[in-house]
Design a protein around this motif. Sequence first.
Motif, short mmCIF file in Angstrom:
data_model
loop_
_atom_site.label_atom_id
_atom_site.label_comp_id
_atom_site.label_asym_id
_atom_site.label_seq_id
_atom_site.Cartn_x
_atom_site.Cartn_y
_atom_site.Cartn_z
N PRO A 291 0.82 -1.22 0.00
CA PRO A 291 0.00 0.00 0.00
C PRO A 291 0.85 1.26 0.00
CG PRO A 291 -0.86 -1.59 1.57
CD PRO A 291 0.46 -2.13 1.11
N TYR A 292 0.66 2.07 -1.02
CA TYR A 292 1.36 3.34 -1.19
C TYR A 292 0.42 4.45 -0.71
CZ TYR A 292 3.67 7.22 -3.75
OH TYR A 292 4.29 8.40 -4.10
N VAL A 293 0.85 5.26 0.24
CA VAL A 293 0.00 6.31 0.80
C VAL A 293 -0.12 7.45 -0.21
CG1 VAL A 293 -0.27 8.00 2.65
CG2 VAL A 293 0.62 5.71 3.16
N THR A 294 -1.36 7.74 -0.61
CA THR A 294 -1.60 8.79 -1.60
C THR A 294 -2.03 10.11 -0.97
OG1 THR A 294 -3.84 7.90 -1.87
CG2 THR A 294 -2.18 7.24 -3.49
N GLY B 242 3.50 9.10 -0.16
CA GLY B 242 4.68 8.41 -0.67
C GLY B 242 5.20 7.34 0.26
N ASP B 243 4.74 7.31 1.52
CA ASP B 243 5.15 6.25 2.43
C ASP B 243 4.49 4.93 2.03
OD1 ASP B 243 6.64 8.05 3.86
OD2 ASP B 243 5.10 8.41 5.39
N MET B 244 5.15 3.83 2.30
CA MET B 244 4.63 2.50 1.95
C MET B 244 4.37 1.70 3.23
SD MET B 244 6.28 -0.29 -0.65
CE MET B 244 7.71 -0.59 0.41
N LEU B 245 3.11 1.31 3.43
CA LEU B 245 2.73 0.58 4.64
C LEU B 245 3.24 -0.85 4.59
CD1 LEU B 245 -1.00 1.73 5.01
CD2 LEU B 245 1.05 2.75 6.02
N VAL B 246 3.78 -1.32 5.74
CA VAL B 246 4.27 -2.70 5.78
C VAL B 246 3.69 -3.49 6.96
CG1 VAL B 246 6.39 -2.26 4.51
CG2 VAL B 246 6.36 -1.93 7.00
N SER B 247 3.14 -2.79 7.99
CA SER B 247 2.52 -3.54 9.07
C SER B 247 1.47 -2.71 9.78
CB SER B 247 3.56 -4.03 10.09
OG SER B 247 3.97 -2.98 10.94
N LEU B 248 0.48 -3.40 10.35
CA LEU B 248 -0.61 -2.78 11.10
C LEU B 248 -0.72 -3.50 12.43
CD1 LEU B 248 -3.21 -1.04 11.42
CD2 LEU B 248 -4.42 -2.86 10.18
N LEU C 252 1.39 1.78 13.27
CA LEU C 252 1.66 1.61 11.85
C LEU C 252 3.16 1.58 11.62
CD1 LEU C 252 -0.87 4.16 10.27
CD2 LEU C 252 -1.05 1.67 10.16
N GLU C 253 3.58 0.73 10.71
CA GLU C 253 4.97 0.69 10.29
C GLU C 253 5.01 0.96 8.80
OE1 GLU C 253 8.90 -2.03 11.21
OE2 GLU C 253 6.99 -3.04 10.82
N PHE C 254 5.91 1.84 8.38
CA PHE C 254 5.97 2.19 6.96
C PHE C 254 7.41 2.41 6.54
CE2 PHE C 254 5.23 6.06 9.40
CZ PHE C 254 6.21 6.92 8.94
N VAL C 255 7.61 2.31 5.24
CA VAL C 255 8.94 2.49 4.65
C VAL C 255 8.95 3.82 3.91
CG1 VAL C 255 10.60 1.63 2.97
CG2 VAL C 255 9.36 0.02 4.45
N VAL D 72 1.33 -6.55 12.86
CA VAL D 72 1.03 -7.68 11.96
C VAL D 72 1.41 -7.24 10.55
CG1 VAL D 72 -0.75 -9.17 11.00
CG2 VAL D 72 -0.84 -8.50 13.42
N ARG D 73 2.28 -8.00 9.92
CA ARG D 73 2.78 -7.61 8.60
C ARG D 73 1.66 -7.59 7.58
NH1 ARG D 73 7.34 -6.51 6.16
NH2 ARG D 73 7.70 -7.04 3.98
N ILE D 74 1.64 -6.53 6.78
CA ILE D 74 0.66 -6.41 5.70
C ILE D 74 1.16 -7.20 4.50
CG2 ILE D 74 -0.42 -4.80 4.08
CD1 ILE D 74 -0.22 -2.66 6.24
N SER D 75 0.31 -8.06 3.96
CA SER D 75 0.71 -8.89 2.82
C SER D 75 0.85 -8.04 1.56
CB SER D 75 -0.32 -9.99 2.60
OG SER D 75 -1.58 -9.44 2.28
N GLU D 76 1.57 -8.59 0.63
CA GLU D 76 1.79 -7.93 -0.65
C GLU D 76 0.58 -8.15 -1.56
OE1 GLU D 76 5.73 -7.60 -3.56
OE2 GLU D 76 5.51 -9.23 -2.11
N ASP D 77 0.26 -7.14 -2.36
CA ASP D 77 -0.83 -7.27 -3.34
C ASP D 77 -0.24 -7.86 -4.61
OD1 ASP D 77 -3.20 -7.12 -4.65
OD2 ASP D 77 -3.15 -4.95 -4.98
#
Length: 395
Positions: free
Chosen positions: A105-108, A124-130, A177-180, A133-138
């Motif tokens: 998920p790319y934050v718009t 522009g941040d990219m979510l990786v966990s909530l 939230l964790e993001f890259v 719990v790691r967010i799966s890839e689309d």
Amino acid sequence: MITRNLLFILCCGMLASCATLHTPEPGDPLYEQSVSESQQAILEAIKKETRLRALTYPILSANGDLCGAQRTYKLAFEWITLNDLGRIGRIQRDAGAAIGFGTFPYVTVVTPGSPVHKAGLRKGDMLVSLNEVRISEDRERNFIPWLEGGKDFIRPYRRNLDRSLHWAVLGGTAVSLEFVRGENTYSIEVQPQERCDYKLVVVNHDELVSRAVEDTIFLSSALFDFAENDAEIQFIIAHEIAHRIYRHTPGKLTPLRALALGVDALVNYGLVTTQIVAGVISGDEWDGQVWVPGAIFSDQNNPPYRHVLEKEADYLAMYMLARADVDVSEIDTFWERIPSDSHLSELHVTKEGRIENMVAIQEEIKQKIERDVPLNPSRARRVQSDDEVPPDNAK
């Protein structure tokens, strides 16, 4: 949702491109031009949505206690993945990739002023966990055809993540939230803020029009061109929300208000008739200004009654803006500038007494602020008399 608006805009572009004789391939100058144009369309849609959120959020967050059951907790951001755009076409997918969209998920859009914005999340941040719990890839998959059989076109990945984000903040629960961002990974904790649950949609239209339908406020693009500042747009937004809060439903009159309006019209009719008979005024002077009492009981859209509703909505809207720290000192001039032949003027029944009422509301709010009295609107939905204003020590 930014994603739905974005997909709709880009889909329309795809339909228009079908008129060409052939579909350009990667490497073709026409293809590269199409990718560039799609990229600009996406960025422009994100920019507009961010501005709408910035205008609306202060009103929604400052007036949750006025919205009754129409309240919610939300993480005030939107996201998208490449596969959302891939459902529309390769050109849009490549445009998204050029911006930086990926399979996470790319934050718009991050709503300015919201808790998640204050915590540090940005476009522009990219979510990786909530909640750790790691967010799966689309991942790439077979896409559900666009509106197949009239069913929802949102794929399971988007539906599931949206639902997870919704349940994570239900009841105001804090969420992590964790993001890259770039090459770094960040973690934030957000305490959601309760707010009114209304959405804003701008429709491309050259008339000055605004309307509230259920939980959505519709504004024409012409209003944004006409407004001289953000406060005027915010006034229209608050005004339409006030109509929804007060449940101003066309065609419905409460017995007490209908009786009061009927008596008022009857008295007015009698006074004017008496003056005509006495020769004080001529028939031409009151033509169109006197309303038969029976018409008031039959239709809420009758102008005298609509004018009462507009003044009520003005009253609450001015308070909502003051609570949101929006300067309302010159809002009354907005209606004075609206062309009398515009749809907005006709719909909102701009007539004598409305501007004076708004000035009185401004003065009431100013006095409360000076006396450090809470900005609570009167239940009477009108300007309070001096006797009704709480004393200085009332909190």
